[in-house]
Design a protein around this motif. Structure first.
Motif, PDB file in Angstrom:
ATOM      1  N   THR A  13       0.757  -1.235  -0.272  1.00 41.45           N
ATOM      2  CA  THR A  13      -0.350   0.462  -0.321  1.00 41.45           C
ATOM      3  C   THR A  13       0.878   1.610  -0.210  1.00 41.45           C
ATOM      4  O   THR A  13       0.495   2.144   0.293  1.00 41.45           O
ATOM      5  CB  THR A  13      -1.289  -0.142   0.854  1.00 41.45           C
ATOM      6  N   GLN A  14       2.295   1.381  -0.370  1.00 45.91           N
ATOM      7  CA  GLN A  14       3.268   2.328   0.173  1.00 45.91           C
ATOM      8  C   GLN A  14       2.316   3.193  -1.468  1.00 45.91           C
ATOM      9  O   GLN A  14       2.704   3.189  -3.033  1.00 45.91           O
ATOM     10  CB  GLN A  14       4.583   1.826   0.027  1.00 45.91           C
ATOM     11  N   ARG A  15       2.253   5.007  -0.778  1.00 49.67           N
ATOM     12  CA  ARG A  15       1.886   5.659  -1.816  1.00 49.67           C
ATOM     13  C   ARG A  15       2.623   6.957  -1.554  1.00 49.67           C
ATOM     14  O   ARG A  15       2.334   8.001  -2.413  1.00 49.67           O
ATOM     15  CB  ARG A  15       0.312   5.954  -1.891  1.00 49.67           C
ATOM     16  N   SER A  16       3.602   6.829  -0.576  1.00 49.40           N
ATOM     17  CA  SER A  16       4.348   8.163  -0.454  1.00 49.40           C
ATOM     18  C   SER A  16       5.456   7.269   0.354  1.00 49.40           C
ATOM     19  O   SER A  16       5.621   6.957   0.776  1.00 49.40           O
ATOM     20  CB  SER A  16       3.899   8.605  -0.098  1.00 49.40           C
ATOM     21  N   ILE A  17       6.356   9.047   0.098  1.00 51.41           N
ATOM     22  CA  ILE A  17       7.860   8.186   1.499  1.00 51.41           C
ATOM     23  C   ILE A  17       7.647   9.217   2.307  1.00 51.41           C
ATOM     24  O   ILE A  17       6.936  10.626   2.610  1.00 51.41           O
ATOM     25  CB  ILE A  17       8.980   8.226   0.703  1.00 51.41           C
ATOM     26  N   PHE A 107      14.047   4.166   1.341  1.00 56.09           N
ATOM     27  CA  PHE A 107      13.104   4.951   1.072  1.00 56.09           C
ATOM     28  C   PHE A 107      11.782   3.834   0.971  1.00 56.09           C
ATOM     29  O   PHE A 107      10.482   4.780   1.114  1.00 56.09           O
ATOM     30  CB  PHE A 107      12.640   6.354   0.664  1.00 56.09           C
ATOM     31  N   LEU A 108      11.598   2.744   0.470  1.00 59.12           N
ATOM     32  CA  LEU A 108      10.612   2.609  -0.179  1.00 59.12           C
ATOM     33  C   LEU A 108      11.215   0.413   0.095  1.00 59.12           C
ATOM     34  O   LEU A 108      11.377  -0.050   0.572  1.00 59.12           O
ATOM     35  CB  LEU A 108      11.363   1.979  -1.822  1.00 59.12           C
ATOM     36  N   VAL A 109       9.371  -0.071   0.519  1.00 58.21           N
ATOM     37  CA  VAL A 109       9.458  -1.493   1.143  1.00 58.21           C
ATOM     38  C   VAL A 109       9.937  -2.207  -0.300  1.00 58.21           C
ATOM     39  O   VAL A 109      10.126  -2.045  -1.716  1.00 58.21           O
ATOM     40  CB  VAL A 109       8.155  -1.967   0.912  1.00 58.21           C
ATOM     41  N   LYS A 110      10.180  -3.256  -0.114  1.00 60.12           N
ATOM     42  CA  LYS A 110      10.684  -4.616  -1.101  1.00 60.12           C
ATOM     43  C   LYS A 110      10.664  -4.443  -2.223  1.00 60.12           C
ATOM     44  O   LYS A 110      10.559  -4.353  -3.491  1.00 60.12           O
ATOM     45  CB  LYS A 110      11.853  -4.973  -0.839  1.00 60.12           C
ATOM     46  N   THR A 111       9.192  -4.399  -2.141  1.00 56.06           N
ATOM     47  CA  THR A 111       7.949  -4.779  -3.227  1.00 56.06           C
ATOM     48  C   THR A 111       8.225  -3.518  -4.243  1.00 56.06           C
ATOM     49  O   THR A 111       7.780  -4.083  -5.323  1.00 56.06           O
ATOM     50  CB  THR A 111       6.905  -5.300  -3.032  1.00 56.06           C
ATOM     51  N   VAL A 112       8.116  -2.553  -4.093  1.00 52.53           N
ATOM     52  CA  VAL A 112       7.195  -1.317  -4.557  1.00 52.53           C
ATOM     53  C   VAL A 112       8.449  -0.857  -5.037  1.00 52.53           C
ATOM     54  O   VAL A 112       8.957  -0.237  -6.334  1.00 52.53           O
ATOM     55  CB  VAL A 112       7.108   0.427  -3.445  1.00 52.53           C
ATOM     56  N   LEU A 113      10.423  -1.354  -4.215  1.00 52.07           N
ATOM     57  CA  LEU A 113      11.507  -0.687  -5.370  1.00 52.07           C
ATOM     58  C   LEU A 113      11.216  -1.286  -6.285  1.00 52.07           C
ATOM     59  O   LEU A 113      12.053  -1.544  -7.804  1.00 52.07           O
ATOM     60  CB  LEU A 113      12.635  -0.667  -4.435  1.00 52.07           C
ATOM     61  N   ASN A 114      11.190  -3.155  -6.448  1.00 54.13           N
ATOM     62  CA  ASN A 114      11.188  -4.080  -7.145  1.00 54.13           C
ATOM     63  C   ASN A 114      10.707  -3.907  -8.159  1.00 54.13           C
ATOM     64  O   ASN A 114      10.492  -3.830  -9.555  1.00 54.13           O
ATOM     65  CB  ASN A 114      11.283  -5.036  -6.807  1.00 54.13           C
TER      66      ASN A 114
END
Length: 224
Positions: A13-17, A107-114
């Motif tokens: 659900t990450q939509r921002s930092i 800043f990013l969780v692994k799934t979002v970074l990938n």
């Protein structure tokens, strides 16, 4: 820069930092990036230059103000020659990109970074392949810019397209090519150019071990 611990549920659900500048110098550095199309963040080690550039560019990616982040670094070893590196282009460039990737991982969780890498929303781009390219709707981060030659710096800065920014980060005092330091040259000759901004982060903004700031002050005093 302060960061809250990412929760285990944020991976989907990450939509921002979440970040904030650690002091007034970092705050002014971010304002300089915002107010200019090309920004040079320079100064001593450990002051958060690359972190500020990464945080600003990621915020733009999440808000939709840009479509892509391009990270580049000159292909220069720190005073050593490592010989031929095996593998394809990505394999060869990966060791040089790794320090910036580590910052994005903060800043990013692994799934979002990938996902960003897979969708080419974050791209590592060697300086050697930039000629003829125009970057549109993109933030270009030029890390370790003190190791760009004058010719490379000139070429990189003229890749700027519409709705884009270039952020050059580096320490002109730590160049591995001091006789052809593109960062130092740009700082000297571009001061009066509209749309080009500069911010020097001082040793007092160093957030590594306390001794790093003292070491930096001694080396800088000797070179001045």
């Amino acid at each position: 820069m302060s960061r809250k611990k990412k929760s285990s549920t944020s991976s989907q659900t990450q939509r921002s930092i979440d970040f904030s500048p650690l002091d007034d110098h970092q705050k002014e550095a971010l304002k300089t990036i915002k107010d200019n199309s090309v920004t040079f963040l320079h100064g001593c080690a450990g002051t958060g230059k690359s972190t500020l550039a990464a945080a600003y560019s990621l915020r733009g990616l999440f808000t939709g103000s840009v479509r892509k982040i391009v990270i580049t670094r000159p292909y220069v070893c720190a005073g050593e020659q490592l010989g031929h590196l095996p593998g394809d282009l990505n394999d060869k460039f990966d060791p040089f990109f790794a320090p910036v990737k580590i910052i994005f991982e903060k800043f990013l969780v692994k799934t979002v970074l990938n996902k960003f890498f897979k969708n080419e929303q974050i791209v590592a781009y060697p300086v050697a392949f930039m000629r003829g390219v125009t970057f549109e709707d993109t933030v270009v981060i030029v890390d370790e810019a003190q190791n760009c030659t004058r010719e490379q710096m000139h070429m990189i800065l003229t890749r700027l397209g519409h709705n884009s920014k270039i952020i050059c980060t580096g320490d002109e005092f730590q160049s591995d090519i001091p006789e052809n330091n593109g960062l130092k040259d740009a700082i000297n000759i571009l001061q009066a150019v509209e749309g080009v901004g500069f911010y020097e982060l001082p040793p007092t903004s160093c957030y590594r071990h306390d001794v790093v700031a003292r070491i930096e002050e001694k080396y800088r005093a000797k070179r001045d």
